[in-house]
Design a protein around this motif. Structure first.
Motif, PDB file in Angstrom:
ATOM      1  N   ALA A 104      -2.101  26.890  10.178  1.00  0.00           N
ATOM      2  CA  ALA A 104      -3.055  26.182  11.032  1.00  0.00           C
ATOM      3  C   ALA A 104      -2.408  24.957  11.674  1.00  0.00           C
ATOM      4  N   VAL A 105      -1.625  24.219  10.892  1.00  0.00           N
ATOM      5  CA  VAL A 105      -0.935  23.042  11.433  1.00  0.00           C
ATOM      6  C   VAL A 105       0.000  23.455  12.564  1.00  0.00           C
ATOM      7  N   GLY A 106       0.773  24.524  12.347  1.00  0.00           N
ATOM      8  CA  GLY A 106       1.714  24.965  13.370  1.00  0.00           C
ATOM      9  C   GLY A 106       1.018  25.405  14.646  1.00  0.00           C
ATOM     10  N   ALA A 107      -0.081  26.158  14.519  1.00  0.00           N
ATOM     11  CA  ALA A 107      -0.792  26.648  15.702  1.00  0.00           C
ATOM     12  C   ALA A 107      -1.367  25.500  16.521  1.00  0.00           C
ATOM     13  N   PHE A 108      -2.000  24.543  15.852  1.00  0.00           N
ATOM     14  CA  PHE A 108      -2.615  23.446  16.603  1.00  0.00           C
ATOM     15  C   PHE A 108      -1.594  22.383  17.014  1.00  0.00           C
ATOM     16  N   ALA A 109      -0.450  22.326  16.325  1.00  0.00           N
ATOM     17  CA  ALA A 109       0.652  21.485  16.813  1.00  0.00           C
ATOM     18  C   ALA A 109       1.152  22.013  18.149  1.00  0.00           C
ATOM     19  N   LEU A 110       1.155  23.344  18.295  1.00  0.00           N
ATOM     20  CA  LEU A 110       1.550  23.931  19.579  1.00  0.00           C
ATOM     21  C   LEU A 110       0.539  23.613  20.671  1.00  0.00           C
ATOM     22  N   LEU A 111      -0.747  23.586  20.323  1.00  0.00           N
ATOM     23  CA  LEU A 111      -1.751  23.180  21.301  1.00  0.00           C
ATOM     24  C   LEU A 111      -1.493  21.752  21.752  1.00  0.00           C
ATOM     25  N   ASN A 112      -1.194  20.869  20.813  1.00  0.00           N
ATOM     26  CA  ASN A 112      -0.863  19.477  21.134  1.00  0.00           C
ATOM     27  C   ASN A 112       0.378  19.427  22.032  1.00  0.00           C
ATOM     28  N   ALA A 113       1.399  20.224  21.700  1.00  0.00           N
ATOM     29  CA  ALA A 113       2.621  20.253  22.506  1.00  0.00           C
ATOM     30  C   ALA A 113       2.323  20.752  23.919  1.00  0.00           C
ATOM     31  N   PHE A 114       1.483  21.774  24.030  1.00  0.00           N
ATOM     32  CA  PHE A 114       1.132  22.303  25.350  1.00  0.00           C
ATOM     33  C   PHE A 114       0.435  21.241  26.200  1.00  0.00           C
ATOM     34  N   LEU A 115      -0.480  20.494  25.602  1.00  0.00           N
ATOM     35  CA  LEU A 115      -1.181  19.451  26.355  1.00  0.00           C
ATOM     36  C   LEU A 115      -0.215  18.373  26.825  1.00  0.00           C
ATOM     37  N   LEU A 116       0.819  18.089  26.009  1.00  0.00           N
ATOM     38  CA  LEU A 116       1.841  17.129  26.437  1.00  0.00           C
ATOM     39  C   LEU A 116       2.699  17.701  27.559  1.00  0.00           C
ATOM     40  N   ILE A 117       2.986  19.011  27.483  1.00  0.00           N
ATOM     41  CA  ILE A 117       3.786  19.656  28.529  1.00  0.00           C
ATOM     42  C   ILE A 117       3.050  19.631  29.862  1.00  0.00           C
ATOM     43  N   LEU A 118       1.723  19.695  29.824  1.00  0.00           N
ATOM     44  CA  LEU A 118       0.935  19.614  31.057  1.00  0.00           C
ATOM     45  C   LEU A 118       1.225  18.338  31.836  1.00  0.00           C
TER      46      LEU A 118
ATOM     47  N   LEU B 150       8.536  17.508  18.784  1.00  0.00           N
ATOM     48  CA  LEU B 150       9.022  18.835  19.123  1.00  0.00           C
ATOM     49  C   LEU B 150       9.733  18.796  20.464  1.00  0.00           C
ATOM     50  N   GLY B 151      10.236  19.964  20.889  1.00  0.00           N
ATOM     51  CA  GLY B 151      11.003  20.004  22.120  1.00  0.00           C
ATOM     52  C   GLY B 151      12.277  19.214  21.955  1.00  0.00           C
ATOM     53  N   TYR B 152      12.737  18.656  23.061  1.00  0.00           N
ATOM     54  CA  TYR B 152      13.955  17.832  23.033  1.00  0.00           C
ATOM     55  C   TYR B 152      13.570  16.410  22.628  1.00  0.00           C
ATOM     56  N   PHE B 153      12.738  16.309  21.555  1.00  0.00           N
ATOM     57  CA  PHE B 153      12.155  15.051  21.077  1.00  0.00           C
ATOM     58  C   PHE B 153      11.395  14.346  22.198  1.00  0.00           C
ATOM     59  N   SER B 154      10.903  15.167  23.135  1.00  0.00           N
ATOM     60  CA  SER B 154      10.127  14.637  24.257  1.00  0.00           C
ATOM     61  C   SER B 154       8.638  14.893  24.087  1.00  0.00           C
ATOM     62  N   LEU B 155       8.256  15.547  22.963  1.00  0.00           N
ATOM     63  CA  LEU B 155       6.852  15.879  22.732  1.00  0.00           C
ATOM     64  C   LEU B 155       6.394  15.250  21.426  1.00  0.00           C
ATOM     65  N   PRO B 156       6.065  13.952  21.451  1.00  0.00           N
ATOM     66  CA  PRO B 156       5.591  13.286  20.229  1.00  0.00           C
ATOM     67  C   PRO B 156       4.156  13.692  19.913  1.00  0.00           C
TER      68      PRO B 156
END
Length: 679
Positions: A663-677, A553-559
């Motif tokens: 559910a996949v989308g919501a927790f994928a966002l949690l994963n993305a947020f942790l990567l953004i941290l 996700l993102g600019y392919f910067s969030l694997p």
């Protein structure tokens, strides 16, 4: 027990809500809580060109410097060979008043030579004058090597470096930590957690009340899009900066205020439409706070201003809805952030409406259209400024409409023909590689075409279909002609060079990346091109799948974790299996063959186009991304549905698939947020 049976759906809803919050609570303690101390780095001087004299037991380095920002940590660069043992000291003063602002001791053994060693203060410091004096000293063991600090040969204006009271040339390399995120991160994270928990629990409640797949999908898509807007804000989607510039430029064009001459590398926005923290393709938690702080700002001066930034160019119609929203915001004097979100929310609304209507009218594979519409990558693009937003939505709706005409509607009227023509005319120029998918309308049986209640003669129907086909490829003709001319020129040039024995040894050597593969290479070097494709397939196939469903996700910067990709693929496979009672509506051999062939042609055009962008010295093809196949994915999956005999669901699963992707989308966002941290 009777109470449980009577209120079971509400109890399960509450359990889902609580379970989601528990998951967020676990990640809060594991990864988020400690990030409250996260701050931005402010480089004061980073030219590491030389070193100070070694810090002895009684020596002192004093550096006077300037900064307007409050900071809570200060870093220097130690230089040594071996392993340090002892303590480092920093005393920070207000240089003009002489007041001691902070005094910190650090363990020398915890430093790395050549990298910033950071002294963290108990509280942020800020001198009223902005002038500071930092005094560094060390107390090292006898076994420690000599310790120096990195410095530049020149000094910024007003800086002064003293070594043991005497003047010294240059200035220490300093880096300050500013803008600690603090409590904002707590509020943002738990706000996101509550929204996710409420979204999933509420969606289950709708599911338990037997809401149909169309209504459930609409709520799921709208909820996910809003959550994606929260975690992946403007500028986070692939190339979104260029698409935003295009929408703003179109807005000024519509009101006759565009001061740009349209040349490549220039764009136009208002003078206040800029913020370097927000305009960063790598989203950070500081962007969240900046967006929140500016959500209700206004701009008094709406004068168009020219920026040296790129736009997308080409077909501009997909940017029209967002541009209309931007124009209204400009008239109302709304600030940069609310204007950005206005354009995004308009695109999101159109995406949700088009995808939901596609699910509603699809005679077969409703679960397929719902699954594709809820893929994390599709939702990510569907709530962005990218032209892919309305392109994906348009092809979802067009494919469902054609299948409805082929399998369910008994007669097509003049209005239906106009609808097909309008869809074809609007979608054809969007991206020429998808033109083959527009030919799905040719699969509509000729006997269904009527005019004023009477069947249209077959010859007239053939003529109408030919017109639709020409309309679909109208935007493709100039590109094909351009490629053919390049092919002929390339072949002629190579033939002429071979005939006269031209030597190019003395010719100027161009930039390697500027020399790309050409159409002529497919004829003159077929083996090279074949191996280029084979190597790319084996090295990039996993990435194609991930970028198709949203594993990046993102600019392919969030694997994201690979589990998300596997679950998405499993849900897509489940959606492809026919629903009970759909046997009579499954596509026939002709429609299946067309769907498979058109998907292969689109994939071939994608690969061919990317090859022509690939520098000739590359060993794999540049630029292929799985997300480019999202517009034709529903057609491809519908063509596969029912292909295997005996493979079918025993009960309807479309609504369960919607829940699964939510559910996949919501927790994928949690994963993305942790990567953004980590950014």
């Amino acid at each position: 027990m009777q109470f449980v049976r009577r209120h079971h759906r509400y109890l399960i809803t509450a359990a889902i809500f609580g379970m989601c919050l528990l998951i967020f609570y676990v990640f809060w303690h594991l990864e988020v809580a400690e990030a409250r101390g996260k701050s931005r780095s402010l480089t004061l001087n980073d030219a590491q060109q030389s070193a100070t004299a070694p810090l002895e037991a009684e020596s002192l380095l004093s550096q006077t410097f300037y900064t307007d920002e409050a900071f809570h940590a200060l870093g220097v660069v130690p230089l040594y060979d071996g392993a340090l043992d002892g303590a480092l000291f920093l005393a920070l003063y207000d240089a003009e008043g002489g007041t001691l602002l902070a005094e910190v001791e650090g363990n020398a053994a915890h430093t790395l030579s050549g990298q910033y060693a950071v002294f963290v203060f108990p509280d942020p410091v800020q001198a009223a004058s902005g002038v500071y004096r930092a005094e560094f000293s060390a107390r090292l063991s006898a076994e420690s090597p000599p310790l120096s600090l990195a410095k530049s040969d020149g000094a910024p204006a007003g800086w002064q470096l003293l070594e043991n009271g005497g003047g010294a040339g240059g200035a220490l390399c300093l880096q300050a930590s500013v803008d600690r995120i603090g409590g904002f991160l707590t509020r943002f994270y738990w706000g996101f957690a509550l929204l996710c928990a409420a979204f999933l629990a509420g969606l289950y409640l709708l599911f338990s009340f037997k809401v149909g797949i169309t209504g459930l999908f609409a709520v799921a898509a709208a909820g996910l899009c809003l959550l994606f807007n929260l975690i992946l804000p403007p500028y986070a989607a692939p190339d979104e900066a260029f698409h935003i510039n295009e929408a703003f430029g179109l807005s000024f064009n519509m009101t006759g205020e565009n001061i740009s001459d349209g040349s490549w590398g220039t764009s136009v926005r208002r003078a206040g439409d800029q913020n370097h923290i927000i305009q960063n393709r790598f989203t950070t938690v500081f962007a969240y706070r900046e967006l929140a702080d500016n959500l209700f700002t206004t701009i008094e001066d709406s004068t168009p201003t020219l920026y040296q930034e790129d736009m997308v160019g080409g077909y501009r119609l997909p940017y029209l809805p967002a541009a209309l929203g931007i124009t209204v915001c400009r008239w109302l004097g709304l600030g940069f952030v609310p204007t950005l979100y206005a354009g995004r929310l308009i695109n999101m609304a159109l995406y949700v409406l088009a995808a939901a209507f596609a699910v509603k009218i699809a005679p077969v594979g409703k679960g397929i259209f719902a699954a594709v519409g809820l893929l994390p990558m599709a939702v990510h693009l569907g709530t962005s400024y990218s032209r892919d937003c309305l392109t994906i939505a348009g092809y979802l709706l067009f494919t469902a409409l054609c299948l409805y005409y082929i399998k369910e509607k008994s007669k097509l009227t003049g209005k239906d023909l106009i609808i097909l023509a309008v869809f074809t005319a609007l979608l054809a120029p969007a991206k020429i590689i998808y033109a083959p998918a527009l030919l799905l309308s040719l699969m509509i049986p000729a006997e269904k075409f009527t005019w004023r209640g009477k069947p249209i003669p077959r010859r007239v129907v053939l003529a109408l279909k030919a017109g639709l086909a020409l309309l679909a490829f109208a935007g493709l003709a100039p590109e094909l002609w351009s490629r053919l001319k390049k092919l002929f020129r390339g072949l002629s040039a190579q033939s002429a060079a071979a005939a006269v024995g031209v030597s190019t040894a003395a010719a100027a050597v161009p930039n390697p990346d500027s020399v790309t593969f050409t159409p002529a290479d497919f004829i003159t070097r077929p083996g090279t091109m074949l191996w280029l494709i084979v190597r790319t397939f084996f090295s990039e196939f996993t990435f194609w799948l991930e970028s198709l469903v949203g594993g990046h996700l993102g600019y392919f910067s969030l694997p994201l974790n690979g589990v998300f990709t596997l679950v998405c693929l499993a849900l897509l496979a489940l959606a492809t299996l026919p629903e009970p009672g759909e046997e009579s509506l499954l596509l026939g051999k002709r429609e299946r063959a067309f769907g498979g062939l058109s998907t292969l042609v689109v994939a071939g055009l994608l690969v061919g186009g990317c090859i022509l962008w690939t520098p000739a010295h590359y060993t794999t093809i540049y630029g292929i991304q799985g997300r480019y196949l999202l517009p034709v994915l529903p057609l491809a999956l519908c063509s596969l549905s029912g292909l295997g005999k005996g493979l079918a669901k025993t009960r309807p699963m479309g609504r369960q698939i919607v829940l699964g992707f939510s559910a996949v989308g919501a927790f994928a966002l949690l994963n993305a947020f942790l990567l953004i941290l980590q950014n």
